[in-house]
Write a protein that holds these residues in place. Structure first.
Motif, PDB file in Angstrom:
ATOM      1  N   GLU A 110       0.813  -1.223   0.000  1.00  0.00           N
ATOM      2  CA  GLU A 110       0.000   0.000   0.000  1.00  0.00           C
ATOM      3  C   GLU A 110       0.845   1.272   0.000  1.00  0.00           C
TER       4      GLU A 110
ATOM      5  N   ASP B 149       0.441  10.195   9.650  1.00  0.00           N
ATOM      6  CA  ASP B 149      -0.856   9.727  10.124  1.00  0.00           C
ATOM      7  C   ASP B 149      -1.968  10.640   9.638  1.00  0.00           C
ATOM      8  N   ALA B 150      -1.647  11.916   9.484  1.00  0.00           N
ATOM      9  CA  ALA B 150      -2.653  12.894   9.067  1.00  0.00           C
ATOM     10  C   ALA B 150      -1.954  14.026   8.336  1.00  0.00           C
TER      11      ALA B 150
ATOM     12  N   THR C 167     -19.072  10.059  -2.584  1.00  0.00           N
ATOM     13  CA  THR C 167     -18.603   8.740  -2.982  1.00  0.00           C
ATOM     14  C   THR C 167     -19.083   8.403  -4.383  1.00  0.00           C
TER      15      THR C 167
ATOM     16  N   SER D  41     -10.059   8.321  -0.619  1.00  0.00           N
ATOM     17  CA  SER D  41     -10.130   6.966  -0.096  1.00  0.00           C
ATOM     18  C   SER D  41     -10.523   6.049  -1.237  1.00  0.00           C
TER      19      SER D  41
ATOM     20  N   ASP E 144      -6.402   6.822   1.806  1.00  0.00           N
ATOM     21  CA  ASP E 144      -6.363   5.458   2.293  1.00  0.00           C
ATOM     22  C   ASP E 144      -6.660   4.553   1.104  1.00  0.00           C
TER      23      ASP E 144
ATOM     24  N   THR F  96      -7.743   0.505   0.144  1.00  0.00           N
ATOM     25  CA  THR F  96      -8.328  -0.679   0.750  1.00  0.00           C
ATOM     26  C   THR F  96      -8.692  -1.650  -0.352  1.00  0.00           C
TER      27      THR F  96
ATOM     28  N   SER G  73      -7.344  13.341   8.415  1.00  0.00           N
ATOM     29  CA  SER G  73      -7.003  11.976   8.038  1.00  0.00           C
ATOM     30  C   SER G  73      -8.249  11.254   7.567  1.00  0.00           C
ATOM     31  N   THR G  74      -8.057  10.206   6.776  1.00  0.00           N
ATOM     32  CA  THR G  74      -9.211   9.442   6.304  1.00  0.00           C
ATOM     33  C   THR G  74      -8.898   7.956   6.371  1.00  0.00           C
ATOM     34  N   ASP G  75      -9.881   7.169   6.739  1.00  0.00           N
ATOM     35  CA  ASP G  75      -9.718   5.723   6.814  1.00  0.00           C
ATOM     36  C   ASP G  75     -10.999   5.039   6.374  1.00  0.00           C
ATOM     37  N   THR G  76     -10.818   3.972   5.598  1.00  0.00           N
ATOM     38  CA  THR G  76     -11.957   3.203   5.102  1.00  0.00           C
ATOM     39  C   THR G  76     -12.001   1.848   5.785  1.00  0.00           C
TER      40      THR G  76
ATOM     41  N   SER H  62     -13.787  -1.835   5.161  1.00  0.00           N
ATOM     42  CA  SER H  62     -14.446  -2.558   4.082  1.00  0.00           C
ATOM     43  C   SER H  62     -14.744  -3.984   4.548  1.00  0.00           C
TER      44      SER H  62
ATOM     45  N   VAL I 107     -12.425  -7.271   4.905  1.00  0.00           N
ATOM     46  CA  VAL I 107     -11.037  -6.846   5.094  1.00  0.00           C
ATOM     47  C   VAL I 107     -10.851  -6.365   6.533  1.00  0.00           C
ATOM     48  N   HIS I 108     -11.691  -5.410   6.934  1.00  0.00           N
ATOM     49  CA  HIS I 108     -11.550  -4.830   8.269  1.00  0.00           C
ATOM     50  C   HIS I 108     -12.547  -5.401   9.269  1.00  0.00           C
TER      51      HIS I 108
ATOM     52  N   THR J  15     -16.599  13.603   8.683  1.00  0.00           N
ATOM     53  CA  THR J  15     -17.631  13.292   7.697  1.00  0.00           C
ATOM     54  C   THR J  15     -17.701  11.775   7.543  1.00  0.00           C
ATOM     55  N   LEU J  16     -18.867  11.297   7.174  1.00  0.00           N
ATOM     56  CA  LEU J  16     -19.118   9.866   7.015  1.00  0.00           C
ATOM     57  C   LEU J  16     -19.594   9.596   5.604  1.00  0.00           C
ATOM     58  N   SER J  17     -18.905   8.708   4.912  1.00  0.00           N
ATOM     59  CA  SER J  17     -19.396   8.268   3.617  1.00  0.00           C
ATOM     60  C   SER J  17     -19.748   6.791   3.730  1.00  0.00           C
TER      61      SER J  17
ATOM     62  N   THR K 281     -21.459   3.457   2.107  1.00  0.00           N
ATOM     63  CA  THR K 281     -21.980   2.710   0.969  1.00  0.00           C
ATOM     64  C   THR K 281     -22.641   1.444   1.513  1.00  0.00           C
TER      65      THR K 281
ATOM     66  N   ASN L 160     -19.180  -0.308   2.688  1.00  0.00           N
ATOM     67  CA  ASN L 160     -17.906   0.412   2.706  1.00  0.00           C
ATOM     68  C   ASN L 160     -18.128   1.664   3.533  1.00  0.00           C
TER      69      ASN L 160
ATOM     70  N   THR M 115     -16.274   5.062   4.954  1.00  0.00           N
ATOM     71  CA  THR M 115     -15.122   5.958   4.967  1.00  0.00           C
ATOM     72  C   THR M 115     -15.418   7.142   5.874  1.00  0.00           C
TER      73      THR M 115
ATOM     74  N   THR N  99     -13.701  10.673   7.254  1.00  0.00           N
ATOM     75  CA  THR N  99     -12.620  11.648   7.178  1.00  0.00           C
ATOM     76  C   THR N  99     -12.743  12.527   8.411  1.00  0.00           C
TER      77      THR N  99
ATOM     78  N   HIS O 145      -1.959  -4.288   2.737  1.00  0.00           N
ATOM     79  CA  HIS O 145      -3.311  -3.904   2.306  1.00  0.00           C
ATOM     80  C   HIS O 145      -3.702  -4.557   0.983  1.00  0.00           C
TER      81      HIS O 145
END
Lengths: 310, 310
Positions: free
Chosen positions: A4, A28-29, A46, A87, A120, A122, B43-46, B48, B51-52, B85-87, B89, B127, B129, B131, B309
């Motif tokens: 990644e 990290d950010a 999205t 992402s 990110d 994934t 920062s952003t993290d997904t 899925s 996977v997670h 924020t929340l995305s 799916t 999914n 994500t 941020t 990843h």
């Protein structure tokens, strides 16, 4: 095989030209600052395969559109986009796909002067989420809630082109390149939005269809409106289509145009004409805000067909 | 049937208690300000499915963890999280799933005092994500790049618990509730991160495994390190596991612990002990930074097994 971090470094770690961004991709950010007299404006969108683009869509088009739809949201606030995070959920590490995607995203980010500052990656079904951050002078943002009784209602550009292109593709007809462009490469109104500060009383971007998006303004502003379907700005393609089909639902409820719909006091008519001329963007008055709490569309008998996300 | 806007209003439009946030969910973009002496940290993290988290993971656990992993990134910068924020799916509009997801997310957002300010919902394979945006005093953020020759290397909490839980689940063994908690409800070190400002020379959160994450610090700082596997902080569960397996790869390379790994000048030892005591967080010295440009792990013969990843 890249991992990644190599992937991100290779495809997405571009040099940053904005000196207010201290740290971009790779920690990290991300870290940046904004002017003391500004507010931060944030939005996220999205794009998902089969919903926002076809399975065989070009990676470059997907990248461009992912950024464009977010730029459109920032423009609709009268704000200027500054930076974004990406992402990316991918079924596999496809280097050809990634190369095309990242090159197009880089080109768009340079064109619109907006920096990629983090992200990110994934593994999973293709899904692209961009969160965008912009700035606007304090208390100057154009919200949905400011429309007032008597305000004129305007829309930029033309309506229905993206929906017409999508309709043709769904029916197995090949759209021409100009029509395809409207769907795949929408032009976010990044200059018009900020130009409407102190002019527009409310603003929204037309992503889900004019009828639905204008209704958001009406609800947020607790007002109603009359618009006249005869006044909708239409391209020659859409005019041709309407001659045979009379399907006004297409320009009224079709999504993906990313034009701005805004309201403004009647006294601003000349000023809006000047903005239209200086930015070379068609701006059309389509109706008037009233106190009815409902949206009346003259000359349209159909029901609401605007985009439903579920 | 709810449409997207009713869905967002019903499940995600919570009252905001942070007066610096002027506009949250419900416009084209959110609007907020930060103090003039601060920088923004993003920062952003997904997460899925498959996977997670497992296919049958509880929606409340998914919601909590989606926020926690992002809070961990902000903490690793020494910053304080402010809003996100929340995305989302989703394969379908499942109201029971959404109720549990949104209630857990709301609870976590209140607990960690971080406001949901916007988002997007889309139809597609599950999914999530997030941020996240936080703030830190100008020039005080703790980057990965500040580790210096001679610095001590520390890690918070214990290592390997999440990996042990995951291993048990993959082998069909039921972990106990305390072990499950480590995997599903990791505690982001939101107080420790900011307490390390002016103390830590570099910091990262251990999300992909200590060996890999510490290597990120070494590369960014252009230094090397020796750590001793005998010094790794371990829970009784992991100690028991090691007695029979001798599998040091688990605490060294196992991911998902969300502890902080940081470096600090040797003169700060007493100060770090005080922080540990006042926050009631175990902090263990595990090694020392040197100029070797490599990571030497004493007592470990295995190869790198940290999380990939792709």
């Amino acid at each position: 095989m890249m991992n990644e971090f190599e992937l991100i470094n290779h495809y997405f770690n571009w040099p940053l030209s904005d000196p207010s961004i201290e740290l971009g991709v790779g920690d990290d950010a991300a870290l940046f600052e904004i002017d003391a007299d500004c507010q931060l404006v944030t939005s996220t969108d999205t794009l998902s395969e089969g919903v926002h683009f076809f399975k065989d869509a070009l990676p470059g088009d997907i990248a461009y559109k992912s950024l464009a739809v977010n730029l459109s949201d920032i423009a609709a606030m009268g704000a200027k986009a500054k930076c974004f995070t990406l992402s990316l959920t991918l079924p596999k590490l496809d280097e050809i796909w990634l190369k095309e995607f990242s090159e197009s995203l880089k080109e768009a980010s340079e064109f619109f002067k907006v920096s990629l500052i983090g992200g990110d990656t994934t593994k999973g079904p293709l899904n692209i989420t961009i969160t965008i951050m912009g700035v606007v002078k304090k208390s100057k943002a154009i919200k949905r809630s400011g429309a007032k009784n008597g305000d004129d209602i305007y829309v930029s550009g033309n309506l229905g082109d993206a929906a017409l292109c999508l309709k043709k593709m769904n029916e197995g007809i090949n759209p021409n390149s100009s029509e395809l462009n409207k769907l795949n490469q929408p032009a976010p109104r990044v200059k018009l939005g900020p130009a409407l500060i102190n002019i527009a009383s409310s603003c929204i971007d037309v992503s889900d269809g004019l009828e639905q998006d204008l209704t958001h303004i009406l609800r947020a502003s607790k007002v109603g409106a009359i618009i006249d379907s005869q006044n909708l700005p239409l391209s020659d393609s859409v005019k041709d289509y309407l001659k045979t089909s009379q399907d006004l639902g297409l320009p009224l409820c079709g999504g993906d145009d990313y034009e701005l719909c805004f309201t403004s006091d009647q006294s601003n008519q000349m000023e809006i004409k000047k903005i239209s001329e200086s930015l070379k963007i068609r701006i059309t008055k389509i109706g008037v805000i009233n106190n009815s709490q409902t949206l009346e569309i003259r000359g349209y008998e159909g029901s609401s067909e605007s985009y439903q996300h579920f």
